[in-house]
Each structure stands twice: as C-alpha cells, then as structure tokens.
Design an enzyme around this catalytic site. Structure first.
Site, PDB file in Angstrom:
ATOM      1  N   ARG A 187       0.869  -1.183   0.000  1.00  8.88           N
ATOM      2  CA  ARG A 187       0.000   0.000   0.000  1.00  8.88           C
ATOM      3  C   ARG A 187       0.901   1.227   0.000  1.00  8.88           C
ATOM      4  O   ARG A 187       1.897   1.260   0.715  1.00  8.88           O
ATOM      5  CB  ARG A 187      -0.953   0.006   1.194  1.00  8.88           C
TER       6      ARG A 187
ATOM      7  N   ASP B 293      -2.078   8.826   8.403  1.00  4.68           N
ATOM      8  CA  ASP B 293      -1.308   7.810   7.695  1.00  4.68           C
ATOM      9  C   ASP B 293       0.080   8.312   7.311  1.00  4.68           C
ATOM     10  O   ASP B 293       0.980   7.523   7.067  1.00  4.68           O
ATOM     11  CB  ASP B 293      -2.065   7.369   6.446  1.00  4.68           C
TER      12      ASP B 293
END
Length: 340
Positions: free
Chosen positions: A71, A223
């Site tokens: 990711r 994130d």
C-alpha cells in the site's frame, strides 16, 4: 501470526493465520489489516515469516521490496520494512530468522507503548475541555483509529478510551467514512465493545453539528505527516478540518512518531494518494433482515466511480499533533524541536 479479518466486521468476528510473507502482503493489500501502525507491524511480521523459510540476501531483498509496495500512502509500512531490512542485512543468514521475530515483536510492543502515551496526553486535552464546560464532552472522529488499527489502544481513540476510563462523561460522533465505512463498521463496533456512548452519523453531518455547538473537539488519526505538519488521513478528513476551522472547533491529530515523514515538506504535492478499486464506491455489503450478509450495487450500471483513499489537511488547519512525547504544534519548527 494471527490477525482479525477486518473486512468481516462488524457482523462477523473472524481470525486468520498468516503462514508466510505472501499471506501478510495480501492481508495488507486487501485491508484484512488496516490502519497505518498495524500495517507496519504486519509487514514486520511478514519479513519474519519470510526469514523462517528463506533468509538469503536475495530473499530478504525480494521480501522487503514486495511488502513495501503493498500500500503506497501509510509511511509506517515503509518505516517498519526498512527497519527490518537495516537490522537483518548485516547479520549472517543463519541468525536472521530469530532476529526477525525478535524485532517484529519489539515493533509491536513499541506500538502499544506509543499509543498508550498518546492516550495519556490526549486525556489531558479532553479533561481540560470537561473542566471548562462542566458537562459531556462531544468528540467527532473520522475513519477508524482505534485498537483495530494498531496493536492495542489505537491513536485517535486512545485519548477517548483513557478519558472514558477516567470517568469523564463523553460522547463520540462517529463518521461513517465512506466508501469502506470504517467508522460505521469498525469505530462504532469498538466503542460499543468498550461501552463508550456514541452515535454514527453520515460523513456530511459534521459541519451541521459544529454549527449548532454539538462538537467540542475533533480528533483523527493519520497515515503520513510531513515535516511541516501537513496531515494525510482517510478521504474526507480535510473537509472536517475546514468545518472545524470555520466554527472554532479544535482539530487534533493523534500521531505516532513513526508516522512522521521527515523527507516531505508539502503534503498536497508530495504525498502519494492511493486510488482504490471503483467497486468500493459502487457496491456495499450489509446484514440483511434474513441474517445473511450480501453485497449490493448502489450506482447505475455503467457509471464510473473514482476512489481516492486519502486527502491532505494543511498544517494551518491543525490545532496540534498529539504524539507519544506530548502535544506538538503542527509546524516545522515545533516538530523539529519536539520530535527531532
């Protein structure tokens, strides 16, 4: 390595066994595990699983290179993989398996300690609001940044859990967080398990609640955070920050220091934004009246959909970064002094 399959929550609680590196990579990519800290820990254990079977230089390089690409947005993934690579590369091949397991365990334990500290520092902010208001503290959060997104405690939810256990009356507005509904599915489930009062709302209701004085603070996870304080988090976070700014509602970001990316200065220009499959937007799964979980289509057949996973909130909209070292202002000087 055992994980909770988060794609099955809230209607089914299922655990899975990761037997090898490819299991770990699939779990990260498919979002069976998600949340920046947990992605990093899972990747570390993915390296450890690989070293159990093949510990050569070539295997180590191939493993790390594959996991780091699972990711693209959450920096914890790269941080954990590169930490494992740096430790293992100089070691003899026959020592790598044991060292990998030990280091993965260290990363997991460190995550728990970091999050517990974030909870302790965030508790003081909630306590101050309660003392000033002398009534229930209403907190709005977005996406899921609780213990499901970490090894334990969570980031944005850690102060909420700490305040709840300290006896401070509070209520959480839970954004549904389309398109994957991590708020409605995961945060609401977590809070219910813990007994924390909460209400699920549609993503676009936050501004309305703020206009009517029904939100005392916003706290979200992250994130990736740049060295200048720009915050990348689940898509929709930027809109919450704008509404909070317009209504004078403090907007906080719970940030473990491994989520800080010292290499970036401008979050909007430099942070890679993951684009996921359009089916996450066009389709949805839910529990039907007959007790069966089914997937249905929401949009007309043939209508394309865009699915940006994250957005960036500029530092000017962030009232503070709640880190394991304390509250830090979201600007380059404060970050360098407080976290450098």
């Amino acid at each position: 390595v055992e994980i909770i399959d988060q794609t099955r929550l809230p209607h089914e609680f299922v655990t899975l066994r990761l037997e090898n590196m490819r299991d770990a990579e699939f779990a990260i990519r498919s979002m069976q595990v998600r949340g920046a800290p947990l992605i990093g820990v899972t990747a570390a254990y993915g390296v450890a699983l690989s070293m159990r079977h093949h510990a050569s230089d070539a295997a180590l390089k191939a493993t790390c290179d594959m996991l780091v690409k699972a990711r693209p947005t959450a920096v914890n993934l790269r941080w954990a993989v590169e930490r494992m690579r740096a430790l293992l590369s100089p070691l003899p091949v026959n020592e790598r398996a044991d060292a990998a397991w030990h280091e993965a365990s260290n990363i997991a334990e460190q995550d728990v300690q970091i999050n517990e500290s974030i909870g302790r520092h965030g508790l003081e902010i909630i306590r101050a609001i309660h003392q000033n208001k002398n009534s229930t503290v209403n907190i709005l959060t977005h996406c899921n940044a609780g213990w499901l997104a970490t090894v334990d405690w969570g980031t944005a939810l850690a102060p909420i859990y700490a305040a709840f256990e300290a006896g401070i009356p509070l209520h959480v507005w839970v954004d549904e967080t389309r398109p994957r509904n991590q708020g409605a599915s995961l945060t609401a489930w977590e809070l219910a398990q813990h007994g924390v009062p909460h209400t699920v709302i549609v993503d676009n209701a936050g501004g309305h609640l703020m206009q009517h004085g029904l939100v005392d603070m916003v706290i979200v996870g992250c994130d990736r955070v740049t060295a200048t304080g720009d915050v990348c988090n689940k898509i929709g976070t930027y809109l919450k920050a704008l509404a909070a700014f317009d209504n004078g509602v403090p907007f906080y970001v719970a940030m473990p220091t491994p989520t800080l990316d010292w290499t970036l200065q401008d979050g909007v220009l430099e942070i890679p934004i993951e684009e996921r499959a359009e089916e996450e937007v066009t389709h949805i799964s839910g529990l039907c009246d007959d007790g069966q979980i089914r997937r249905v289509q929401l949009t007309p057949k043939g209508s394309p959909a865009a699915n940006y996973g994250f957005d960036v909130t500029p530092a000017r909209l962030v009232d503070g970064l709640i880190t394991e070292r304390g509250l830090v202002a979201a600007n380059a000087d404060a970050i360098r002094v407080g976290l450098g």
